[in-house]
Design a protein around this motif. Structure first.
Motif, PDB file in Angstrom:
ATOM      1  N   ALA A  55     -31.702  -2.418  -6.843  1.00 11.55           N
ATOM      2  CA  ALA A  55     -31.551  -3.386  -7.701  1.00 11.55           C
ATOM      3  C   ALA A  55     -30.489  -2.812  -9.181  1.00 11.55           C
ATOM      4  O   ALA A  55     -29.840  -3.543  -9.820  1.00 11.55           O
ATOM      5  CB  ALA A  55     -32.606  -4.045  -8.599  1.00 11.55           C
ATOM      6  N   ASP A  56     -30.699  -1.613  -9.189  1.00  6.92           N
ATOM      7  CA  ASP A  56     -29.997  -0.928 -10.398  1.00  6.92           C
ATOM      8  C   ASP A  56     -28.566  -0.365 -10.099  1.00  6.92           C
ATOM      9  O   ASP A  56     -28.101  -0.115 -10.991  1.00  6.92           O
ATOM     10  CB  ASP A  56     -30.761   0.360 -10.693  1.00  6.92           C
ATOM     11  CG  ASP A  56     -32.180   0.199 -11.326  1.00  6.92           C
ATOM     12  OD1 ASP A  56     -32.444  -0.918 -12.006  1.00  6.92           O
ATOM     13  OD2 ASP A  56     -33.330   0.827 -11.254  1.00  6.92           O
ATOM     14  N   ALA A  98     -24.643  -0.358   5.891  1.00  8.29           N
ATOM     15  CA  ALA A  98     -24.617  -1.861   5.726  1.00  8.29           C
ATOM     16  C   ALA A  98     -24.848  -1.998   4.315  1.00  8.29           C
ATOM     17  O   ALA A  98     -24.293  -2.719   3.359  1.00  8.29           O
ATOM     18  CB  ALA A  98     -25.793  -2.534   6.403  1.00  8.29           C
ATOM     19  N   THR A  99     -25.819  -1.238   3.345  1.00 10.93           N
ATOM     20  CA  THR A  99     -25.966  -1.606   2.097  1.00 10.93           C
ATOM     21  C   THR A  99     -24.773  -0.987   1.154  1.00 10.93           C
ATOM     22  O   THR A  99     -24.348  -1.653   0.316  1.00 10.93           O
ATOM     23  CB  THR A  99     -27.229  -0.462   1.341  1.00 10.93           C
ATOM     24  OG1 THR A  99     -28.435  -1.135   2.249  1.00 10.93           O
ATOM     25  CG2 THR A  99     -27.250  -0.869  -0.043  1.00 10.93           C
ATOM     26  N   TYR A 100     -24.158  -0.001   1.687  1.00 12.88           N
ATOM     27  CA  TYR A 100     -22.745   0.602   0.780  1.00 12.88           C
ATOM     28  C   TYR A 100     -22.077  -0.350   0.922  1.00 12.88           C
ATOM     29  O   TYR A 100     -21.119  -0.632   0.141  1.00 12.88           O
ATOM     30  CB  TYR A 100     -22.703   1.999   1.758  1.00 12.88           C
ATOM     31  CG  TYR A 100     -21.547   2.671   0.817  1.00 12.88           C
ATOM     32  CD1 TYR A 100     -21.375   3.359  -0.240  1.00 12.88           C
ATOM     33  CD2 TYR A 100     -20.081   2.444   1.387  1.00 12.88           C
ATOM     34  CE1 TYR A 100     -20.325   3.750  -0.980  1.00 12.88           C
ATOM     35  CE2 TYR A 100     -18.731   2.835   0.759  1.00 12.88           C
ATOM     36  CZ  TYR A 100     -19.329   3.798  -0.288  1.00 12.88           C
ATOM     37  OH  TYR A 100     -18.022   4.359  -0.903  1.00 12.88           O
ATOM     38  N   ARG A 101     -21.596  -0.833   2.061  1.00  7.64           N
ATOM     39  CA  ARG A 101     -20.390  -1.806   2.639  1.00  7.64           C
ATOM     40  C   ARG A 101     -20.741  -2.973   1.870  1.00  7.64           C
ATOM     41  O   ARG A 101     -19.892  -3.651   1.245  1.00  7.64           O
ATOM     42  CB  ARG A 101     -20.205  -1.812   3.982  1.00  7.64           C
ATOM     43  CG  ARG A 101     -19.564  -0.550   4.629  1.00  7.64           C
ATOM     44  CD  ARG A 101     -19.483  -0.844   6.041  1.00  7.64           C
ATOM     45  NE  ARG A 101     -18.384  -1.491   6.566  1.00  7.64           N
ATOM     46  CZ  ARG A 101     -17.230  -0.925   7.120  1.00  7.64           C
ATOM     47  NH1 ARG A 101     -17.125   0.227   7.225  1.00  7.64           N
ATOM     48  NH2 ARG A 101     -16.335  -1.875   7.433  1.00  7.64           N
ATOM     49  N   ALA A 102     -21.791  -3.438   1.853  1.00  6.55           N
ATOM     50  CA  ALA A 102     -22.133  -4.862   1.076  1.00  6.55           C
ATOM     51  C   ALA A 102     -21.826  -4.673  -0.322  1.00  6.55           C
ATOM     52  O   ALA A 102     -21.409  -5.608  -0.955  1.00  6.55           O
ATOM     53  CB  ALA A 102     -23.450  -5.314   1.568  1.00  6.55           C
ATOM     54  N   ILE A 292     -23.778   7.219  -3.019  1.00 12.21           N
ATOM     55  CA  ILE A 292     -24.041   6.790  -1.596  1.00 12.21           C
ATOM     56  C   ILE A 292     -25.414   6.103  -1.807  1.00 12.21           C
ATOM     57  O   ILE A 292     -26.225   6.244  -2.708  1.00 12.21           O
ATOM     58  CB  ILE A 292     -24.115   7.901  -0.628  1.00 12.21           C
ATOM     59  CG1 ILE A 292     -25.253   8.992  -0.917  1.00 12.21           C
ATOM     60  CG2 ILE A 292     -22.608   8.325  -0.461  1.00 12.21           C
ATOM     61  CD1 ILE A 292     -25.261   9.760  -0.041  1.00 12.21           C
ATOM     62  N   HIS A 293     -25.761   5.227  -0.683  1.00 16.94           N
ATOM     63  CA  HIS A 293     -27.196   4.855  -0.910  1.00 16.94           C
ATOM     64  C   HIS A 293     -27.911   5.303   0.469  1.00 16.94           C
ATOM     65  O   HIS A 293     -27.493   5.429   1.674  1.00 16.94           O
ATOM     66  CB  HIS A 293     -27.300   3.403  -0.460  1.00 16.94           C
ATOM     67  CG  HIS A 293     -28.690   2.677  -0.608  1.00 16.94           C
ATOM     68  ND1 HIS A 293     -29.399   2.609   0.610  1.00 16.94           N
ATOM     69  CD2 HIS A 293     -29.378   2.343  -1.564  1.00 16.94           C
ATOM     70  CE1 HIS A 293     -30.831   2.267   0.328  1.00 16.94           C
ATOM     71  NE2 HIS A 293     -30.467   1.854  -1.158  1.00 16.94           N
ATOM     72  N   GLY A 299     -32.720   5.529  -2.551  1.00 16.45           N
ATOM     73  CA  GLY A 299     -31.932   4.634  -2.980  1.00 16.45           C
ATOM     74  C   GLY A 299     -30.506   5.068  -3.222  1.00 16.45           C
ATOM     75  O   GLY A 299     -30.222   6.170  -2.801  1.00 16.45           O
ATOM     76  N   TRP A 300     -29.939   4.702  -4.240  1.00 14.76           N
ATOM     77  CA  TRP A 300     -28.650   5.235  -4.941  1.00 14.76           C
ATOM     78  C   TRP A 300     -28.646   6.462  -5.633  1.00 14.76           C
ATOM     79  O   TRP A 300     -29.536   6.843  -6.285  1.00 14.76           O
ATOM     80  CB  TRP A 300     -27.757   4.143  -5.747  1.00 14.76           C
ATOM     81  CG  TRP A 300     -27.460   2.840  -5.008  1.00 14.76           C
ATOM     82  CD1 TRP A 300     -28.219   1.709  -5.262  1.00 14.76           C
ATOM     83  CD2 TRP A 300     -26.195   2.602  -4.080  1.00 14.76           C
ATOM     84  NE1 TRP A 300     -27.393   0.730  -4.306  1.00 14.76           N
ATOM     85  CE2 TRP A 300     -26.189   1.379  -4.087  1.00 14.76           C
ATOM     86  CE3 TRP A 300     -25.209   3.277  -3.874  1.00 14.76           C
ATOM     87  CZ2 TRP A 300     -25.233   0.837  -2.920  1.00 14.76           C
ATOM     88  CZ3 TRP A 300     -24.304   2.760  -2.861  1.00 14.76           C
ATOM     89  CH2 TRP A 300     -24.303   1.657  -2.334  1.00 14.76           C
ATOM     90  N   LEU A 301     -27.686   7.335  -4.994  1.00 13.58           N
ATOM     91  CA  LEU A 301     -27.505   8.819  -5.772  1.00 13.58           C
ATOM     92  C   LEU A 301     -26.213   9.213  -5.545  1.00 13.58           C
ATOM     93  O   LEU A 301     -25.456   8.919  -4.737  1.00 13.58           O
ATOM     94  CB  LEU A 301     -28.587   9.534  -5.218  1.00 13.58           C
ATOM     95  CG  LEU A 301     -28.297  10.557  -3.894  1.00 13.58           C
ATOM     96  CD1 LEU A 301     -28.893  11.628  -3.587  1.00 13.58           C
ATOM     97  CD2 LEU A 301     -28.623   9.294  -2.645  1.00 13.58           C
ATOM     98  N   PRO A 302     -25.923   9.920  -6.598  1.00 13.92           N
ATOM     99  CA  PRO A 302     -24.483  10.811  -6.713  1.00 13.92           C
ATOM    100  C   PRO A 302     -24.672  11.897  -5.750  1.00 13.92           C
ATOM    101  O   PRO A 302     -25.502  12.734  -6.033  1.00 13.92           O
ATOM    102  CB  PRO A 302     -24.278  10.827  -8.224  1.00 13.92           C
ATOM    103  CG  PRO A 302     -25.404  11.133  -8.665  1.00 13.92           C
ATOM    104  CD  PRO A 302     -26.416  10.247  -8.032  1.00 13.92           C
TER     105      PRO A 302
END
Length: 382
Positions: A55-56, A98-102, A292-293, A299-302
């Motif tokens: 969500a963030d 899928a999460t990244y592309r969405a 990336i996720h 979750g998301w991270l650099p």
């Protein structure tokens, strides 16, 4: 997953029951440990504890940023098969992709629609290798960067049983056998007799092979990037610059790999004068702070590493329509079609002291080892 659980339990035990102390700032670390003899290491750095919930949203450069910085064309491109040579299994890879592309409005790339395929080193869907979280982060970065560069490309992930020279060489051959026209390799090892014995597996007629230049700054050249048939991709750092015509500023990433081979003869298309043999790198792209996720770490991270720039460049080859035809020599013939990176260095110990301020570790006008002929300016250079 077992390795991760052991690490978490050990950390919990170390906390004990004493009064809580001030939390230490997260420290970046390599996703993959230093390899043993006969093995390669993935080239990704991440910061445990720096993840953000779905969500963030992302932190770090995303696909939209890369499309802007490198002036990528709009619209669909070819459905070139881009192969990813990697070790171990990443069980959540398709879901994370899928999460990244969405997130970035890219079309779905799934097993069901024929865009995504994951196999073992023999080319079968099962059994897949054991799971390793560090290499899974690497896999996630690879497929994300290919997607950012070429949303229409099909992605073939070939997972080796181990990061050993022989196993990853087999993944390379399998990717080619299954139709990859460009193969990305986000791993490396110090060049030497043991690694170079597998050099032939990274040279296939009608296939463009791409490899990360390394994440240790100016040092011994990294295999397989050092091979003459391989496009060696260095790393840069990126920042928005609204005062420039491009809208972006870019400089050599402090940790991006470069080197002068002790073994590989100077290719006839390389003309730099202070390295008598093969010089790494050939070309570059951003390797610092990519979003990336990863379900595996929350979750998301650099993440950072030339293992981001290499699959991104592999995707650009796929999108260019010249994958398989294009080879390292073409980059030098088309050098004027890249954006020249003229600042920065890849000497973490000091501003170019390691190479005496030479182009082998300091960026400058024209060719330099940390950034090669420059960074992409659309697809024309490929």
């Amino acid at each position: 997953m077992v390795r991760l659980l052991i690490a978490v339990c050990a950390a919990a035990a170390a906390v004990g029951t004493s009064a809580p102390a001030a939390a230490a700032a997260p420290v970046a670390r390599a996703a993959c440990p230093d390899p043993g003899p006969g093995q390669l290491r993935c080239l990704t750095t991440y910061t445990p504890g720096a993840t953000r919930a779905l969500a963030d949203g992302p932190v770090g450069w995303g696909a939209d940023d890369l499309a802007s910085a490198y002036r990528l064309p709009a619209g669909a491109g070819p459905d070139t098969v881009v192969g990813i040579s990697i070790a171990y299994d990443a069980p959540n890879l398709e879901a994370d992709l899928a999460t990244y592309r969405a997130q970035y409005g890219l079309p779905p790339c799934t097993t069901a629609n024929g865009c995504f395929r994951k196999v073992n080193q023999q080319g079968a869907a099962a059994p897949l290798p054991t799971v390793d979280i560090g290499w899974a982060i690497e896999s996630t970065l690879d497929v994300s960067m290919v997607s950012a560069a070429c949303p229409s490309c099909r992605i073939l992930v070939v997972e080796g049983n181990t990061p050993g020279f022989a196993d990853l060489a087999e993944t390379e051959d399998t990717a080619v056998r299954l139709g990859a026209k460009v193969v990305s390799n986000s791993y490396g090892a110090r060049e030497g007799g043991a690694s170079l014995a597998y050099a032939s597996h990274y040279q296939h007629p009608g296939v463009t092979v791409v490899a990360a230049s390394g994440d240790s700054g100016f040092t011994a050249a990294s295999y397989p990037a050092v091979l003459a048939a391989t496009v060696a991709v260095g790393g840069t750092s990126l920042a928005r610059d609204p005062d420039s015509a491009r809208g972006w500023a870019e400089w050599a990433w402090e940790y991006g790999g470069s080197g002068c081979s002790a073994y590989i003869a100077k290719p006839k298309w390389q003309h730099d004068t202070h390295c008598g043999k093969r010089t790494v790198a050939d070309v570059s792209a951003v390797a610092d702070s990519l979003a990336i996720h990863s379900t595996d770490v929350g979750g998301w991270l650099p993440v950072s590493g030339t293992s981001a720039s290499a699959p991104f460049v592999a995707g650009l080859y796929g999108r260019s329509g010249r994958a398989g035809v294009a080879q390292p020599a073409d980059l030098y013939a088309h050098a004027s079609q890249f954006v020249d990176v003229t600042t920065g260095h890849n000497d973490p110990s000091g501003a170019g002291k390691k190479c005496g301020g030479d182009y082998l570790c300091v960026a400058g006008p024209g060719y330099d080892a940390p950034t090669g002929v420059g960074v992409p300016n659309g697809l024309s250079g490929f």
